[in-house]
Design a protein around this motif. Structure first.
Motif, PDB file in Angstrom:
ATOM      1  N   ILE A 130       0.834  -1.208   0.000  1.00 18.78           N
ATOM      2  CA  ILE A 130       0.000   0.000   0.000  1.00 18.78           C
ATOM      3  C   ILE A 130       0.868   1.258   0.000  1.00 18.78           C
ATOM      4  O   ILE A 130       0.643   2.186  -0.785  1.00 18.78           O
ATOM      5  N   LEU A 131       1.888   1.276   0.859  1.00 18.71           N
ATOM      6  CA  LEU A 131       2.713   2.470   0.981  1.00 18.71           C
ATOM      7  C   LEU A 131       3.505   2.752  -0.290  1.00 18.71           C
ATOM      8  O   LEU A 131       3.573   3.903  -0.738  1.00 18.71           O
ATOM      9  N   ILE A 132       4.092   1.738  -0.904  1.00 17.41           N
ATOM     10  CA  ILE A 132       4.885   1.976  -2.117  1.00 17.41           C
ATOM     11  C   ILE A 132       4.003   2.489  -3.244  1.00 17.41           C
ATOM     12  O   ILE A 132       4.405   3.358  -4.017  1.00 17.41           O
ATOM     13  N   ASN A 133       2.761   1.975  -3.324  1.00 14.67           N
ATOM     14  CA  ASN A 133       1.855   2.474  -4.354  1.00 14.67           C
ATOM     15  C   ASN A 133       1.439   3.920  -4.098  1.00 14.67           C
ATOM     16  O   ASN A 133       1.368   4.732  -5.014  1.00 14.67           O
ATOM     17  N   LEU A 134       1.173   4.254  -2.845  1.00 16.59           N
ATOM     18  CA  LEU A 134       0.831   5.641  -2.508  1.00 16.59           C
ATOM     19  C   LEU A 134       2.004   6.591  -2.780  1.00 16.59           C
ATOM     20  O   LEU A 134       1.812   7.687  -3.321  1.00 16.59           O
ATOM     21  N   LEU A 135       3.203   6.171  -2.402  1.00 13.82           N
ATOM     22  CA  LEU A 135       4.378   7.012  -2.656  1.00 13.82           C
ATOM     23  C   LEU A 135       4.608   7.190  -4.153  1.00 13.82           C
ATOM     24  O   LEU A 135       4.954   8.290  -4.601  1.00 13.82           O
ATOM     25  N   ASN A 136       4.407   6.126  -4.916  1.00 13.03           N
ATOM     26  CA  ASN A 136       4.577   6.243  -6.368  1.00 13.03           C
ATOM     27  C   ASN A 136       3.540   7.171  -6.988  1.00 13.03           C
ATOM     28  O   ASN A 136       3.830   7.873  -7.949  1.00 13.03           O
ATOM     29  N   ILE A 137       2.342   7.176  -6.451  1.00 11.74           N
ATOM     30  CA  ILE A 137       1.294   8.052  -6.985  1.00 11.74           C
ATOM     31  C   ILE A 137       1.533   9.512  -6.605  1.00 11.74           C
ATOM     32  O   ILE A 137       1.410  10.409  -7.436  1.00 11.74           O
ATOM     33  N   PHE A 138       1.900   9.756  -5.335  1.00 11.38           N
ATOM     34  CA  PHE A 138       1.947  11.132  -4.844  1.00 11.38           C
ATOM     35  C   PHE A 138       3.344  11.765  -4.800  1.00 11.38           C
ATOM     36  O   PHE A 138       3.461  12.980  -4.926  1.00 11.38           O
ATOM     37  N   ILE A 139       4.387  10.984  -4.627  1.00 11.73           N
ATOM     38  CA  ILE A 139       5.729  11.555  -4.487  1.00 11.73           C
ATOM     39  C   ILE A 139       6.529  11.485  -5.781  1.00 11.73           C
ATOM     40  O   ILE A 139       7.176  12.457  -6.171  1.00 11.73           O
ATOM     41  N   THR A 140       6.486  10.363  -6.464  1.00 10.72           N
ATOM     42  CA  THR A 140       7.288  10.188  -7.670  1.00 10.72           C
ATOM     43  C   THR A 140       7.047  11.293  -8.705  1.00 10.72           C
ATOM     44  O   THR A 140       8.015  11.799  -9.275  1.00 10.72           O
ATOM     45  N   PRO A 141       5.799  11.719  -8.971  1.00 12.55           N
ATOM     46  CA  PRO A 141       5.606  12.806  -9.940  1.00 12.55           C
ATOM     47  C   PRO A 141       6.328  14.103  -9.550  1.00 12.55           C
ATOM     48  O   PRO A 141       6.756  14.867 -10.412  1.00 12.55           O
ATOM     49  N   LEU A 142       6.494  14.337  -8.266  1.00 15.52           N
ATOM     50  CA  LEU A 142       7.184  15.545  -7.806  1.00 15.52           C
ATOM     51  C   LEU A 142       8.698  15.459  -8.028  1.00 15.52           C
ATOM     52  O   LEU A 142       9.392  16.478  -8.002  1.00 15.52           O
ATOM     53  N   LEU A 143       9.185  14.243  -8.249  1.00 14.34           N
ATOM     54  CA  LEU A 143      10.623  14.034  -8.379  1.00 14.34           C
ATOM     55  C   LEU A 143      11.072  13.848  -9.827  1.00 14.34           C
ATOM     56  O   LEU A 143      12.240  13.594 -10.082  1.00 14.34           O
ATOM     57  N   ARG A 144      10.137  13.962 -10.764  1.00 18.13           N
ATOM     58  CA  ARG A 144      10.474  13.776 -12.180  1.00 18.13           C
ATOM     59  C   ARG A 144      11.616  14.724 -12.548  1.00 18.13           C
ATOM     60  O   ARG A 144      11.682  15.851 -12.091  1.00 18.13           O
ATOM     61  N   GLY A 145      12.510  14.212 -13.376  1.00 15.56           N
ATOM     62  CA  GLY A 145      13.658  15.010 -13.792  1.00 15.56           C
ATOM     63  C   GLY A 145      14.907  14.695 -12.985  1.00 15.56           C
ATOM     64  O   GLY A 145      16.019  15.020 -13.406  1.00 15.56           O
ATOM     65  N   LEU A 146      14.730  14.082 -11.815  1.00 13.14           N
ATOM     66  CA  LEU A 146      15.889  13.662 -11.023  1.00 13.14           C
ATOM     67  C   LEU A 146      16.389  12.323 -11.547  1.00 13.14           C
ATOM     68  O   LEU A 146      15.616  11.545 -12.123  1.00 13.14           O
ATOM     69  N   PHE A 153      16.283   6.481  -3.981  1.00  9.85           N
ATOM     70  CA  PHE A 153      16.796   6.790  -2.643  1.00  9.85           C
ATOM     71  C   PHE A 153      15.747   7.548  -1.828  1.00  9.85           C
ATOM     72  O   PHE A 153      15.451   7.183  -0.684  1.00  9.85           O
ATOM     73  N   ILE A 154      15.163   8.584  -2.390  1.00 12.53           N
ATOM     74  CA  ILE A 154      14.168   9.399  -1.676  1.00 12.53           C
ATOM     75  C   ILE A 154      12.941   8.567  -1.320  1.00 12.53           C
ATOM     76  O   ILE A 154      12.436   8.628  -0.191  1.00 12.53           O
ATOM     77  N   ILE A 155      12.460   7.775  -2.270  1.00  3.05           N
ATOM     78  CA  ILE A 155      11.275   6.943  -2.027  1.00  3.05           C
ATOM     79  C   ILE A 155      11.552   5.922  -0.928  1.00  3.05           C
ATOM     80  O   ILE A 155      10.744   5.739  -0.014  1.00  3.05           O
ATOM     81  N   THR A 156      12.696   5.225  -0.994  1.00  7.27           N
ATOM     82  CA  THR A 156      12.971   4.197   0.008  1.00  7.27           C
ATOM     83  C   THR A 156      13.209   4.779   1.390  1.00  7.27           C
ATOM     84  O   THR A 156      12.755   4.218   2.387  1.00  7.27           O
ATOM     85  N   VAL A 157      13.894   5.908   1.485  1.00  9.27           N
ATOM     86  CA  VAL A 157      14.095   6.546   2.792  1.00  9.27           C
ATOM     87  C   VAL A 157      12.750   6.972   3.373  1.00  9.27           C
ATOM     88  O   VAL A 157      12.447   6.711   4.543  1.00  9.27           O
ATOM     89  N   THR A 158      11.916   7.587   2.545  1.00 14.32           N
ATOM     90  CA  THR A 158      10.586   8.009   2.993  1.00 14.32           C
ATOM     91  C   THR A 158       9.772   6.804   3.442  1.00 14.32           C
ATOM     92  O   THR A 158       9.120   6.829   4.490  1.00 14.32           O
TER      93      THR A 158
END
Length: 184
Positions: A130-146, A153-158
């Motif tokens: 559940i958490l990895i899917n939520l992070l991919n939906i809400f956090i990954t788009p904010l990190l595009r371009g990195l 690294f950011i996703i796993t630490v979070t």
């Protein structure tokens, strides 16, 4: 030996004598500073008493393996510091050794008990899914371009921080009766 390859957590609970809290805090600072010098020491966390909820201090030491943990537990340094702190506490400490993800499955104010591994595996899997899917939906788009490695690294630490401090304590409370059924 299998346990040599696992992170070992030592959980110590202790009730401090009334009026000795300041001296105990100083003692904690000293003993944890010494523990830090031992090979394999990965960190110490201290959970302080909460009046009316939990009267004891909980000290959590982590080591990278059984042999390094054993070196600290059986050391003269630790023996010395325990003798120094003995007058500050009401009784002998309650000490538990746990490994792996078992530390996530603890209930506040209660001694650590280890639920069956299949239960911890199921709840961990469900929480991670559940958490990895939520992070991919809400956090990954904010990190595009990195670069992908930085995103990972950011996703796993979070994820680990959320699992450790937010998700697993709540999941453990929610599923407490399933994890720790009462014995008749």
């Amino acid at each position: 030996m299998e346990q040599d390859d696992q992170i070992i957590t030592v959980v110590i609970t202790q009730v401090v004598k009334a009026g000795c809290e300041t001296a105990y805090e100083a003692w904690l600072k000293d003993i944890t500073s010494v523990a830090r010098t031992y090979p394999g020491h990965m960190g110490t966390n201290i959970i302080r008493p909460l009046p009316g909820i939990r009267p004891e201090y909980v000290i959590i030491f982590r080591f990278d393996g059984y042999e390094n943990m054993k070196a600290w537990i059986t050391s003269r340094d630790r023996e010395y510091w325990l003798a120094q702190g003995q007058s500050l506490v009401e009784s002998e400490p309650h000490v538990q050794h746990i490994s792996g993800l078992e530390a996530w499955f603890s209930l506040p104010g209660q001694p650590l008990k280890t639920p069956p591994r299949y239960k911890t595996a199921l709840l961990t899997w469900g929480s991670v899914f559940i958490l990895i899917n939520l992070l991919n939906i809400f956090i990954t788009p904010l990190l595009r371009g990195l670069p992908p490695l930085i995103i990972s690294f950011i996703i796993t630490v979070t994820m680990v921080l959320l699992l450790t401090y937010v998700v697993m304590p709540r999941v453990t409370r929610l599923f407490r009766s399933w994890l720790y059924p009462k014995h008749s």
